[in-house]
Design a protein around this motif. Sequence first.
Motif, PDB file in Angstrom:
ATOM      1  N   GLU A 245      60.226 -17.094  -0.643  1.00  0.00           N
ATOM      2  CA  GLU A 245      59.590 -18.384  -1.256  1.00  0.00           C
ATOM      3  C   GLU A 245      58.509 -18.954  -0.320  1.00  0.00           C
ATOM      4  O   GLU A 245      58.782 -18.946   1.011  1.00  0.00           O
ATOM      5  CB  GLU A 245      60.723 -19.219  -1.575  1.00  0.00           C
ATOM      6  N   LYS A 246      57.408 -18.952  -0.870  1.00  0.00           N
ATOM      7  CA  LYS A 246      56.046 -19.375  -0.408  1.00  0.00           C
ATOM      8  C   LYS A 246      55.945 -21.087  -0.573  1.00  0.00           C
ATOM      9  O   LYS A 246      55.864 -21.541  -1.886  1.00  0.00           O
ATOM     10  CB  LYS A 246      55.089 -18.518  -0.707  1.00  0.00           C
ATOM     11  N   GLU A 247      55.479 -21.723   0.439  1.00  0.00           N
ATOM     12  CA  GLU A 247      55.074 -23.087   0.270  1.00  0.00           C
ATOM     13  C   GLU A 247      53.544 -23.168   0.059  1.00  0.00           C
ATOM     14  O   GLU A 247      52.892 -22.323   0.207  1.00  0.00           O
ATOM     15  CB  GLU A 247      55.487 -23.880   1.349  1.00  0.00           C
ATOM     16  N   LYS A 248      53.082 -24.225  -0.688  1.00  0.00           N
ATOM     17  CA  LYS A 248      51.624 -24.436  -0.984  1.00  0.00           C
ATOM     18  C   LYS A 248      50.872 -24.437   0.422  1.00  0.00           C
ATOM     19  O   LYS A 248      51.203 -25.040   1.424  1.00  0.00           O
ATOM     20  CB  LYS A 248      51.385 -25.834  -1.572  1.00  0.00           C
ATOM     21  N   PRO A 249      49.772 -23.581   0.642  1.00  0.00           N
ATOM     22  CA  PRO A 249      49.075 -23.322   1.646  1.00  0.00           C
ATOM     23  C   PRO A 249      48.388 -24.693   2.024  1.00  0.00           C
ATOM     24  O   PRO A 249      48.080 -25.525   1.072  1.00  0.00           O
ATOM     25  CB  PRO A 249      47.745 -22.243   1.075  1.00  0.00           C
ATOM     26  N   LEU A 250      48.000 -24.884   3.324  1.00  0.00           N
ATOM     27  CA  LEU A 250      47.356 -26.038   3.777  1.00  0.00           C
ATOM     28  C   LEU A 250      46.007 -25.522   4.323  1.00  0.00           C
ATOM     29  O   LEU A 250      46.122 -24.538   5.215  1.00  0.00           O
ATOM     30  CB  LEU A 250      48.082 -26.679   4.898  1.00  0.00           C
ATOM     31  N   ASN A 288      51.643 -35.115   9.180  1.00  0.00           N
ATOM     32  CA  ASN A 288      51.351 -35.349   7.925  1.00  0.00           C
ATOM     33  C   ASN A 288      52.203 -34.522   6.997  1.00  0.00           C
ATOM     34  O   ASN A 288      52.837 -34.814   5.755  1.00  0.00           O
ATOM     35  CB  ASN A 288      50.230 -35.762   7.286  1.00  0.00           C
ATOM     36  N   TRP A 289      51.600 -33.007   7.043  1.00  0.00           N
ATOM     37  CA  TRP A 289      52.213 -31.990   6.273  1.00  0.00           C
ATOM     38  C   TRP A 289      53.942 -32.049   6.463  1.00  0.00           C
ATOM     39  O   TRP A 289      54.531 -31.683   5.566  1.00  0.00           O
ATOM     40  CB  TRP A 289      51.673 -30.632   6.657  1.00  0.00           C
TER      41      TRP A 289
END
Length: 441
Positions: A245-250, A288-289
């Motif tokens: 599962e992949k998180e939203k890129p920064l 922050n992330w």
Amino acid sequence: MLYMMGRISKHHQIDSSYRRANIATKITCSMASNKTSSRKALTLDDRVKVIQLHEKGKGSRAIAEIMGVGKTQINGIVKRKAEVMEEYESNVPSERKREIRKTGNEDINELCWEWFKDVTARRLPVSGPMLQEKALKFASDLQNTEFKASNGWLESFRKRHNIVFGKMNGESGDVCDDVVREWTQRLPSLCQGYSPRDIYNMDETGLFFRCTTDKSLHVKGEDCSGGKKSKERLTLMLCANMAGEKEKPLIIGKSQNPRCFKNINPKTLPVDYYANKKAWMTSDVFENWLLSFDRKLGRQKRKALLFLDNATCHPHINPRNVKLIFFPPNTTSKLQPMDQGIIQALKLKYRKRQLQHIIALMDEDKSKTGPDAVKKTNVLEAIYWVHRSWQDVKDTTVMKCLERLGFQPVRWQLRKSLVMVMVIVNWNLRHRNCLAVHCRI
């Protein structure tokens, strides 16, 4: 008289037929002898395979049938076992079929080979002229005045030892193997108690978003030059878990509000966008992330592990729902799962989208060149290409890269969970049956 002429003619016919039969027999025998005398040349890999089969107890006749050669040839290879294995261990090309011919400079060749193995093991870049110079020095020490270390000798030496010219890249040469081994042994205990969905890995990478590949097909002999390479870069931060599962890129750029963001709210973008003067990851951006990620896990009532590099931009803080585990210093090239193919997969998919866009622009405007079309790429386009490319990276790619570095395979944990469920179900069914029998009694 006629009788005698008839007899002579008859004898002549018999003699001619006999000679024709004799010639045909000779031709057949010659063809047969040529066929049986042809000898199949075995490569070095084949000869090593013959030795391995012989060591396993197979007879020469059986090995000869497997390899498609004669028994005598197999016996000869077995007798020269020591020479064959020495060639194999000396990195001789595996496709070589003939034995190495003695050149008369074997002492110089052997000294050069030992020197080459020593310096390359200590990560010294070696060129052809360096090797020739060292060979001349060895020849001088051995008082060999006839040796010239010519380009022909160099080419022969390279082929003999399977030496090729390549680029030295990466940082894995500075990684201590003992540290890697110790970390791999500790990894299962660090992950104990966490499900695959709750074990995350993250890493940053630079992306020259206006730069294309520097390799291309071209007609031999014609010019193959490109335009000036753009140095404009974005920093990407990618995060995924063991289940794929992949998180939203920064993404970090240089401008907080680029021109391409006109009438666009950055919060509606499919990525988390930040900006600073150098487009680098900073401790503030990371914090922050991380706090946002921690709040997300808190809402889902989950606790997670996050494996990351021991970099100065990653402050050692203790969020409520995320436990940070840092890789040992200077081991990123060997212990960071993202560097094992996940980041590379994303960049390849990004370049594919970029080239498709450039081709579309050039099809619309026939006067536009490739470098001109590349310069038109803006940050907003790069953001959407990164987002779609990250979505296209397969879950199995992420899982395999994590498994390769010692993380417990997801399928094994899922299998254990399934076994536990089956045991509980069976126990419940048996318990229910016992209660039913008891009630009947």
